[in-house]
Motif scaffolding. Structure first.
Motif, PDB file in Angstrom:
ATOM      1  N   ALA A  36       0.872  -1.170   0.000  1.00 16.64           N
ATOM      2  CA  ALA A  36       0.000   0.000   0.000  1.00 16.64           C
ATOM      3  C   ALA A  36       0.908   1.218   0.000  1.00 16.64           C
ATOM      4  N   TYR A  37       0.565   2.198  -0.794  1.00 12.11           N
ATOM      5  CA  TYR A  37       1.377   3.404  -0.908  1.00 12.11           C
ATOM      6  C   TYR A  37       0.556   4.608  -0.495  1.00 12.11           C
ATOM      7  N   TYR A  38       1.137   5.444   0.328  1.00 16.38           N
ATOM      8  CA  TYR A  38       0.571   6.746   0.613  1.00 16.38           C
ATOM      9  C   TYR A  38       1.623   7.732   0.166  1.00 16.38           C
ATOM     10  N   VAL A  39       1.325   8.438  -0.879  1.00 13.36           N
ATOM     11  CA  VAL A  39       2.300   9.356  -1.467  1.00 13.36           C
ATOM     12  C   VAL A  39       1.674  10.736  -1.529  1.00 13.36           C
ATOM     13  N   GLY A  40       2.319  11.706  -0.916  1.00 14.51           N
ATOM     14  CA  GLY A  40       1.797  13.058  -0.901  1.00 14.51           C
ATOM     15  C   GLY A  40       2.054  13.806  -2.199  1.00 14.51           C
ATOM     16  N   ASP A  41       1.093  14.590  -2.596  1.00 14.27           N
ATOM     17  CA  ASP A  41       1.171  15.505  -3.733  1.00 14.27           C
ATOM     18  C   ASP A  41       1.749  14.843  -4.987  1.00 14.27           C
ATOM     19  N   ASP A  42       2.790  15.422  -5.553  1.00 12.76           N
ATOM     20  CA  ASP A  42       3.390  14.935  -6.797  1.00 12.76           C
ATOM     21  C   ASP A  42       4.726  14.252  -6.542  1.00 12.76           C
ATOM     22  N   ALA A  43       4.865  13.593  -5.427  1.00 10.20           N
ATOM     23  CA  ALA A  43       6.157  13.041  -5.025  1.00 10.20           C
ATOM     24  C   ALA A  43       6.734  12.071  -6.050  1.00 10.20           C
TER      25      ALA A  43
END
Length: 61
Positions: A36-43
């Motif tokens: 599972a990935y939680y990636v903020g904005d345009d990282a």
């Protein structure tokens, strides 16, 4: 896995992500575990297009 754009300017956070990816590969997590990935904005995009080779290399793991 969680990260955001702050790792672009923070070597400690960039190295933490690099370590996660290293051990995921070493222990076969990429192939055997659900991620599972939680990636903020345009990282992810910013990793891909970074002109800093150390940061850009994180895109490719």
């Amino acid at each position: 896995m969680e990260f955001d754009d702050t790792l672009l300017n923070d070597p400690v956070k960039a190295n933490r992500l690099r370590s996660y990816m290293k051990y995921f590969k070493e222990y076969g997590a990429w192939e055997t575990q659900t991620m599972a990935y939680y990636v903020g904005d345009d990282a992810v995009r910013n990793l891909k297009y970074s002109t800093n080779d150390n940061i850009h290399s994180l895109y490719y793991g």
